[in-house]
Motif scaffolding. Structure first.
Motif, short mmCIF file in Angstrom:
data_model
loop_
_atom_site.label_atom_id
_atom_site.label_comp_id
_atom_site.label_asym_id
_atom_site.label_seq_id
_atom_site.Cartn_x
_atom_site.Cartn_y
_atom_site.Cartn_z
N THR A 299 2.43 16.44 -5.44
CA THR A 299 2.60 17.38 -4.60
C THR A 299 1.83 18.18 -3.83
O THR A 299 1.52 17.57 -2.84
CB THR A 299 3.83 18.16 -4.83
N THR A 300 0.50 18.66 -4.04
CA THR A 300 -0.43 19.83 -3.26
C THR A 300 -1.47 18.83 -2.84
O THR A 300 -1.57 19.19 -1.54
CB THR A 300 -0.76 21.09 -4.09
N GLY A 301 -1.63 17.69 -3.99
CA GLY A 301 -2.87 16.71 -3.52
C GLY A 301 -2.26 16.06 -2.05
O GLY A 301 -3.53 16.12 -1.39
N MET A 302 -1.05 15.55 -2.23
CA MET A 302 -0.74 14.85 -0.58
C MET A 302 -0.78 15.77 0.74
O MET A 302 -0.87 15.43 1.31
CB MET A 302 0.50 13.99 -1.29
N LYS A 303 -0.02 17.08 -0.20
CA LYS A 303 -0.02 17.98 1.26
C LYS A 303 -1.22 18.36 1.46
O LYS A 303 -1.32 18.44 3.21
CB LYS A 303 0.65 19.18 0.23
N ALA A 304 -2.53 18.42 0.53
CA ALA A 304 -4.06 18.78 1.40
C ALA A 304 -4.45 17.97 2.13
O ALA A 304 -5.03 17.98 2.83
CB ALA A 304 -4.37 19.03 -0.66
N ASP A 305 -3.93 17.02 1.78
CA ASP A 305 -4.74 15.44 2.55
C ASP A 305 -3.97 14.48 2.64
O ASP A 305 -4.13 13.88 1.35
CB ASP A 305 -6.15 15.01 2.22
N ASN A 306 -3.53 13.96 3.64
CA ASN A 306 -2.88 12.47 3.55
C ASN A 306 -4.47 11.02 4.60
O ASN A 306 -3.67 10.89 4.20
CB ASN A 306 -2.12 12.69 5.25
N ASN A 307 -5.06 11.78 4.65
CA ASN A 307 -6.02 10.98 4.69
C ASN A 307 -7.34 10.60 3.99
O ASN A 307 -6.77 10.61 2.73
CB ASN A 307 -7.23 11.25 5.65
N GLY A 308 -6.96 8.87 4.28
CA GLY A 308 -7.92 7.57 3.24
C GLY A 308 -9.02 7.03 4.16
O GLY A 308 -8.86 6.26 5.26
N ARG A 309 -9.92 6.86 3.71
CA ARG A 309 -10.96 6.46 3.89
C ARG A 309 -10.86 4.74 2.94
O ARG A 309 -11.10 4.99 1.85
CB ARG A 309 -12.00 7.14 3.84
N PHE A 310 -11.44 3.48 3.53
CA PHE A 310 -11.64 1.89 3.57
C PHE A 310 -12.57 1.68 3.52
O PHE A 310 -12.57 1.09 5.22
CB PHE A 310 -9.72 1.87 2.68
N GLU A 311 -12.91 0.82 2.40
CA GLU A 311 -14.29 -0.17 3.50
C GLU A 311 -13.60 -1.42 4.46
O GLU A 311 -14.22 -1.42 5.01
CB GLU A 311 -15.69 -0.57 2.35
N THR A 312 -12.75 -1.98 3.14
CA THR A 312 -12.59 -2.96 3.37
C THR A 312 -10.65 -2.86 3.16
O THR A 312 -10.20 -2.56 2.26
CB THR A 312 -12.78 -4.29 3.04
N LEU A 313 -9.93 -2.80 3.99
CA LEU A 313 -8.62 -3.27 4.14
C LEU A 313 -7.45 -4.33 4.41
O LEU A 313 -7.94 -4.60 5.51
CB LEU A 313 -7.90 -2.33 4.14
N SER A 314 -7.27 -5.13 3.52
CA SER A 314 -6.50 -6.76 3.76
C SER A 314 -5.51 -6.18 3.75
O SER A 314 -4.58 -6.41 2.87
CB SER A 314 -6.83 -7.61 3.03
#
Length: 248
Positions: A26-41
């Motif tokens: 819960t705290t992890g999702m609230k703290a940062d909803n951003n994700g970084r990907f090199e490749t997304l298919s």
């Protein structure tokens, strides 16, 4: 007693681990909803608002929405599936898009790209288009920026209803009469008014049209690099021409 105590300890440990995991997630999702990907298919990606309204979708050919509902509406049952993206306004209504395709066929090849901007709750009023077709030894490339007029009272839902109704009319003259009736009511119809680009006749220039879509003026360079200026009346007759240093 020893076994019962061990069970109690084990049960407490499990509950503590579950509680700790819930807190971390819960705290992890609230703290940062951003994700970084090199490749997304992905095969399709829907960009949505917080309430779930689709604002833009990027899709491959197979997952292009035709009979599927988007924002509670079927877009167009007769539309050909193409890869690209579609745009939607705040009400969830389609507002334009970018599509493309290209492949070899029995005649040669066919390819095209189209970027369109729709009238509110209507069809396209501006289009950037290129088409490349090869038919045997002949290759035809045309492209341009087009501005269109649309029917005054056109809506996407009503247009779909009318198209379904017209498809059920087998008699050609009866169907044409019904089309004319709906056009007179301002419910369907549209016409190009301005084209800036290259035509299938390989003429590059500016082309102006009347309300009914008939050509009225053309200023272009033809396939022989000759400058041409033509004015056309409502009957389709060329009334004035100018070519190079010659005029009449």
């Amino acid at each position: 007693m020893k076994i019962e105590n061990e069970i109690r300890v084990l049960r407490g440990s499990v509950l503590a681990c579950l509680a700790l995991s819930a807190v971390i997630l819960t705290t992890g999702m609230k703290a940062d909803n951003n994700g970084r990907f090199e490749t997304l298919s992905v095969e399709r990606l829907n960009i949505i608002e917080a309430d779930g309204t689709v604002k833009m979708l990027l899709t491959n050919t197979a997952r292009f929405p035709v009979t599927e509902e988007v924002n509670g509406k079927v877009l167009n049952e007769d539309r050909k599936k193409r890869s690209g993206m579609l745009f939607f306004n705040e009400e969830g209504t389609e507002a334009g898009g970018f599509i493309y395709d290209g492949s070899k066929n029995e005649r040669g090849h066919s390819a095209g790209m189209s970027l369109t901007f729709d009238k509110y709750d209507g069809d396209q009023v501006m289009q950037l288009l290129t088409v490349d077709e090869k038919r045997g030894d002949r290759r035809i490339v045309r492209s341009g920026l087009t501005f269109n007029d649309r029917a005054e009272f056109e809506t996407q839902d009503r247009t779909r209803e009318i198209m379904r109704e017209l498809a059920q009319i087998s008699d050609r003259s009866e169907r044409q009469a019904k089309v004319a009736e709906y056009e007179q009511q301002g419910l369907i119809g549209g016409a190009p008014r301005i084209l800036l680009g290259k035509t299938a006749s390989q003429n590059n220039g500016l082309f102006l049209f009347a309300k009914d879509g008939s050509p009225r003026a053309m200023f272009y360079v033809d396939e022989h690099d000759e400058v041409q200026l033509q004015f056309i009346n409502s009957k389709g007759d060329i009334t004035h021409t100018w070519s190079g240093n010659e005029s009449k």
